[in-house]
Design a protein around this motif. Structure first.
Motif: not given
Lengths: 170, 174
Positions: A97-100, B23-29, B31-32, B118-120
């Motif tokens: 889904s990444g736009s790049e 890293p918290f950002v990885l957990i947060e993203e 879960e989101r 998740l990658c996006g």
């Protein structure tokens, strides 16, 4: 807007995905969308699709991006390199889904459009209807009779010995 | 003191901190992204606080995807028997028995869908990542072994009465 049954155009689609379930889901969703009377050919990998591919029998291609061996981008680049097949629309079905990344793929493989998983009938319609409309326009254009040559008013034939010299000598 | 230099992108800072946490950002993203992708497939999803549920001994199917890029890590989606059948039906639109070959196909796709979203989302957060193809493991009484050089975190989710886990296994950057 769905067309009525007798207005559906026949469309030969090549569906490429390493997952049998995903191929079935794509075909089922396309049938449900009632955009065309689809006739499907399936392939489980990019290389299998290349071996089955016949440009004269394919109107549109639906290809998964992430596949073992030849992936969807590599497959699309192969098709674009074939001068006799490069006009065939390639619809990429992907979880990327990444736009790049999607933009890179557009640039590298001239993908016609993207459908992101998970998709609904509406998602497919939104992306594929314009592609089918374009296909229909091209088909109608190529089926239309060649325009008749334009008639231009020819100048009246000059009379031998008449006109200017007659007056001059006359 | 930080093991890696802090990196900031889109207003978020991430690094491996002294207490060796994922890293918290990885957990947060993660879960989101899990809520974002599976809500579309299954309906409402809740994140459960209790992450101590032990699924080791139950019959389950795991979808695994690895990532390289700014971080090196793997994501494992752990689906107990009934949760797998429920999700497969919601995703494919028809019944898929747990033991069938198609179940492996669907769980691979579900993991792939989550990894793609998740990658996006990570890309938007300034973290570059490239994902592998999914692999699937099925059975009971198995567990992935991790070494001291890896950090782990697991999040617990539920769709109604059906629960599932997402495990993150992250390599420490030097």
């Amino acid at each position: 807007m769905a067309e009525t049954e007798n207005q559906l155009i026949p469309l030969r689609a090549l569906v490429i995905d390493d997952s049998r379930v995903m191929r079935n889901m794509v075909m089922q969703t396309l049938r449900q969308s009632e955009m065309a009377e689809f006739e499907f050919t399936e392939a489980g990998s990019g290389s299998e699709a290349i071996s089955k591919f016949d440009a004269d029998k394919t109107d549109i291609i639906f290809v998964d991006w992430n596949m073992p061996g030849m992936n969807g981008i590599e497959f699309a680049r192969e098709i674009r390199a074939m001068s006799w097949a490069s006009h065939i629309p390639v619809v990429m079905i992907t979880s990327e889904s990444g736009s790049e990344k999607q933009q890179n793929a557009y640039d590298k493989a001239r993908i016609t459009c993207y459908i992101t998983k998970p998709f609904t009938v509406e998602d497919i319609r939104e992306k594929v209807v314009p592609v089918i409309e374009e296909f229909k326009r091209k088909k109608e254009k190529s089926a239309a009779p060649a325009p008749a040559p334009v008639k231009t008013a020819a100048p009246p034939p000059s009379k031998p010995g008449g006109g200017f010299f007659t007056k001059l000598l006359g | 003191m930080l093991i890696s230099e802090p990196q900031t992108a889109h207003g978020k800072t991430w690094a491996f901190e002294e207490d060796n946490q994922v890293p918290f950002v990885l957990i947060e993203e993660t879960e989101r992204s899990t809520v974002e992708s599976f809500t579309k497939i299954c309906g409402e999803i809740s994140i459960l606080e209790d992450d101590e549920v032990d699924l080791t001994h139950c019959m389950k199917i795991d979808g695994i995807i690895s990532f390289v890029g700014d971080l090196t890590w793997s994501l494992i989606m752990v689906l107990p028997h009934d949760s797998a059948e429920m999700m497969a039906k919601k995703f494919a639109g028809f019944d898929i028995p747990f033991e069938s070959e198609d179940m492996g196909d669907v769980v691979g796709e579900l993991t792939n869908v989550l990894a793609g979203v998740l990658c996006g989302n990570l890309e938007d957060a300034g973290i570059r990542s490239q994902m592998s193809l999914p692999t699937v493991t099925r059975g009971s009484d198995f567990e992935f072994l991790t070494s001291e050089s890896l950090l782990t975190h697991q999040s617990h989710f539920a769709v109604g009465e059906y629960d599932f886990m997402i495990r993150l296994i992250v390599a420490k950057h030097r």
